[in-house]
Design a protein around this motif. Structure first.
Motif, PDB file in Angstrom:
ATOM      1  N   ASN A  92      33.929  45.546  32.379  1.00  0.00           N
ATOM      2  CA  ASN A  92      34.874  45.507  33.497  1.00  0.00           C
ATOM      3  C   ASN A  92      35.073  46.893  34.085  1.00  0.00           C
ATOM      4  N   TYR A  93      35.213  47.877  33.217  1.00  0.00           N
ATOM      5  CA  TYR A  93      35.453  49.250  33.657  1.00  0.00           C
ATOM      6  C   TYR A  93      34.265  49.803  34.437  1.00  0.00           C
ATOM      7  N   ARG A  94      33.052  49.542  33.975  1.00  0.00           N
ATOM      8  CA  ARG A  94      31.853  50.083  34.600  1.00  0.00           C
ATOM      9  C   ARG A  94      31.292  49.170  35.695  1.00  0.00           C
ATOM     10  N   GLY A  95      31.851  47.977  35.859  1.00  0.00           N
ATOM     11  CA  GLY A  95      31.325  47.009  36.813  1.00  0.00           C
ATOM     12  C   GLY A  95      31.639  47.345  38.258  1.00  0.00           C
ATOM     13  N   PRO A  96      31.217  46.457  39.172  1.00  0.00           N
ATOM     14  CA  PRO A  96      31.388  46.722  40.596  1.00  0.00           C
ATOM     15  C   PRO A  96      32.823  46.554  41.086  1.00  0.00           C
ATOM     16  N   GLY A  97      33.679  45.935  40.292  1.00  0.00           N
ATOM     17  CA  GLY A  97      35.053  45.708  40.714  1.00  0.00           C
ATOM     18  C   GLY A  97      35.203  44.399  41.465  1.00  0.00           C
ATOM     19  N   TRP A  98      36.416  44.104  41.930  1.00  0.00           N
ATOM     20  CA  TRP A  98      36.667  42.866  42.652  1.00  0.00           C
ATOM     21  C   TRP A  98      37.893  43.020  43.535  1.00  0.00           C
ATOM     22  N   VAL A  99      38.052  42.065  44.423  1.00  0.00           N
ATOM     23  CA  VAL A  99      39.206  42.047  45.323  1.00  0.00           C
ATOM     24  C   VAL A  99      40.161  40.968  44.818  1.00  0.00           C
ATOM     25  N   HIS A 100      41.420  41.322  44.719  1.00  0.00           N
ATOM     26  CA  HIS A 100      42.429  40.373  44.247  1.00  0.00           C
ATOM     27  C   HIS A 100      43.582  40.338  45.246  1.00  0.00           C
ATOM     28  N   THR A 101      44.024  39.154  45.574  1.00  0.00           N
ATOM     29  CA  THR A 101      45.195  38.995  46.432  1.00  0.00           C
ATOM     30  C   THR A 101      46.269  38.277  45.632  1.00  0.00           C
ATOM     31  N   THR A 102      47.412  38.896  45.513  1.00  0.00           N
ATOM     32  CA  THR A 102      48.541  38.281  44.819  1.00  0.00           C
ATOM     33  C   THR A 102      49.312  37.448  45.833  1.00  0.00           C
ATOM     34  N   HIS A 103      49.521  36.186  45.509  1.00  0.00           N
ATOM     35  CA  HIS A 103      50.238  35.292  46.413  1.00  0.00           C
ATOM     36  C   HIS A 103      51.691  35.201  45.970  1.00  0.00           C
ATOM     37  N   TYR A 104      52.579  35.482  46.899  1.00  0.00           N
ATOM     38  CA  TYR A 104      54.001  35.507  46.592  1.00  0.00           C
ATOM     39  C   TYR A 104      54.659  34.207  47.046  1.00  0.00           C
ATOM     40  N   VAL A 105      55.879  34.008  46.619  1.00  0.00           N
ATOM     41  CA  VAL A 105      56.665  32.844  47.010  1.00  0.00           C
ATOM     42  C   VAL A 105      56.940  32.915  48.509  1.00  0.00           C
ATOM     43  N   LYS A 106      56.915  31.775  49.169  1.00  0.00           N
ATOM     44  CA  LYS A 106      57.193  31.750  50.606  1.00  0.00           C
ATOM     45  C   LYS A 106      58.579  32.330  50.870  1.00  0.00           C
ATOM     46  N   GLY A 107      58.657  33.124  51.913  1.00  0.00           N
ATOM     47  CA  GLY A 107      59.919  33.766  52.256  1.00  0.00           C
ATOM     48  C   GLY A 107      60.092  35.129  51.609  1.00  0.00           C
ATOM     49  N   SER A 108      59.158  35.530  50.751  1.00  0.00           N
ATOM     50  CA  SER A 108      59.242  36.839  50.105  1.00  0.00           C
ATOM     51  C   SER A 108      58.961  37.941  51.117  1.00  0.00           C
ATOM     52  N   LYS A 109      59.614  39.082  50.932  1.00  0.00           N
ATOM     53  CA  LYS A 109      59.381  40.224  51.812  1.00  0.00           C
ATOM     54  C   LYS A 109      58.179  41.053  51.353  1.00  0.00           C
ATOM     55  N   LEU A 110      57.633  40.723  50.195  1.00  0.00           N
ATOM     56  CA  LEU A 110      56.476  41.452  49.693  1.00  0.00           C
ATOM     57  C   LEU A 110      55.239  41.067  50.488  1.00  0.00           C
ATOM     58  N   LEU A 111      54.366  42.023  50.725  1.00  0.00           N
ATOM     59  CA  LEU A 111      53.151  41.789  51.497  1.00  0.00           C
ATOM     60  C   LEU A 111      52.000  41.414  50.565  1.00  0.00           C
ATOM     61  N   ALA A 112      51.340  40.323  50.865  1.00  0.00           N
ATOM     62  CA  ALA A 112      50.181  39.889  50.078  1.00  0.00           C
ATOM     63  C   ALA A 112      48.927  40.472  50.710  1.00  0.00           C
ATOM     64  N   LYS A 113      48.573  41.678  50.295  1.00  0.00           N
ATOM     65  CA  LYS A 113      47.380  42.340  50.817  1.00  0.00           C
ATOM     66  C   LYS A 113      46.296  42.314  49.750  1.00  0.00           C
ATOM     67  N   PRO A 114      45.048  42.250  50.168  1.00  0.00           N
ATOM     68  CA  PRO A 114      43.958  42.316  49.183  1.00  0.00           C
ATOM     69  C   PRO A 114      43.953  43.678  48.500  1.00  0.00           C
ATOM     70  N   MET A 115      43.763  43.666  47.181  1.00  0.00           N
ATOM     71  CA  MET A 115      43.700  44.906  46.415  1.00  0.00           C
ATOM     72  C   MET A 115      42.316  45.006  45.780  1.00  0.00           C
ATOM     73  N   PHE A 116      41.702  46.154  45.883  1.00  0.00           N
ATOM     74  CA  PHE A 116      40.372  46.369  45.336  1.00  0.00           C
ATOM     75  C   PHE A 116      40.500  47.033  43.970  1.00  0.00           C
ATOM     76  N   PHE A 117      40.027  46.360  42.937  1.00  0.00           N
ATOM     77  CA  PHE A 117      40.079  46.881  41.575  1.00  0.00           C
ATOM     78  C   PHE A 117      38.688  47.314  41.136  1.00  0.00           C
ATOM     79  N   GLN A 118      38.576  48.583  40.755  1.00  0.00           N
ATOM     80  CA  GLN A 118      37.308  49.106  40.255  1.00  0.00           C
ATOM     81  C   GLN A 118      37.617  50.236  39.292  1.00  0.00           C
TER      82      GLN A 118
END
Length: 131
Positions: A92-118
């Motif tokens: 996992n550490y040496r791999g190409p990484g991945w994009v993860h989007t955290t989905h929040y509860v509707k009405g949340s003020k948090l932004l669901a943006k794609p995050m790149f993990f590598q």
């Protein structure tokens, strides 16, 4: 770059400015972590005294069912299990990484943006379910 990120960009779902690549640690988190670390480091001597009384070589080497499982079998199973965990973590550490989007509860003020993990950030992935 992850193929899913490329595919999302191709479809126009996201642009480079929408992908979170690096985030600095908030100052209050750093202060809290430092204070908690100092407190726990000060408790280590008392912890070690109690641990020395409870943990012994016999505790970790005596099987619960000696007629079924030997000490050598337990050692080999533990070594194999830890080797698999280490290999997966390293890949996992040496791999190409991945994009993860955290989905929040509707009405949340948090932004669901794609995050790149590598690299080192792949270890952060396990905390996202708690968000």
């Amino acid at each position: 770059m992850d193929h899913r990120l490329v595919e999302m960009k191709r479809k126009g779902a996201i642009s480079n400015k929408h992908v979170v690549r690096e985030v600095s640690l908030p100052w209050h988190t750093s202060v809290l972590l430092t204070v908690v670390s100092i407190i726990f480091v000060s408790w280590i001597p008392a912890f070690w005294r109690g641990l020395d009384e409870a943990a012994s070589i016999k505790t970790f080497t005596q099987p619960l069912f000696p007629d079924i499982v030997s000490v050598e079998t337990i050692a080999v199973c533990r070594l194999m299990f830890s080797s698999v965990i280490f290999a997966v973590t390293f890949l996992n550490y040496r791999g190409p990484g991945w994009v993860h989007t955290t989905h929040y509860v509707k009405g949340s003020k948090l932004l669901a943006k794609p995050m790149f993990f590598q690299g080192w950030n792949t270890m952060c992935y396990f905390t996202t379910p708690s968000w």
